[in-house]
Design a protein around this motif. Structure first.
Motif: not given
Ligand SMILES: [Zn+2]
Length: 68
Positions: A21-45
Motif C-alpha cells: 500500500q502506498h499513500r498518495t496525494g489523493t488517497g491510497l494506492t493498493v497493489w493486490s493479487r487476485c485468487a487467479c494470480g492477476s495483479t490489481q492496482i486499486r486507488e482509494t480516495g
C-alpha cells in the motif's frame, strides 16, 4: 464497488492478497493479487475505490516494482 475479476469472478471489494500500500496525494494506492494470480492496482480516495489497472492471471505472481 460491485465489480468482480473478469478472470475468475472474485469480488474486487475483497482483495485476495494485499501486496503493498502506498499513500498518495489523493488517497491510497493498493497493489493486490487476485485468487487467479492477476495483479490489481486499486486507488482509494474521497470518491471511493476503483481499479486503475489489472494484470493477467499468472502461475508466478510478479512483485510490484515499488515493493519495499
Ligand atoms: Zn481473478
Amino acid at each position: 464497488m460491485t465489480s468482480v475479476c473478469p478472470h475468475c469472478g472474485w469480488p474486487d471489494e475483497q482483495p485476495f492478497a494485499v501486496l503493498s500500500q502506498h499513500r498518495t496525494g489523493t488517497g491510497l494506492t493498493v497493489w493486490s493479487r487476485c485468487a487467479c494470480g492477476s495483479t490489481q492496482i486499486r486507488e482509494t480516495g474521497v470518491a471511493g475505490t476503483r481499479i486503475i489497472s489489472r494484470g493477467r492471471p499468472t502461475q508466478a505472481p510478479q512483485n510490484p516494482p515499488c515493493a519495499a
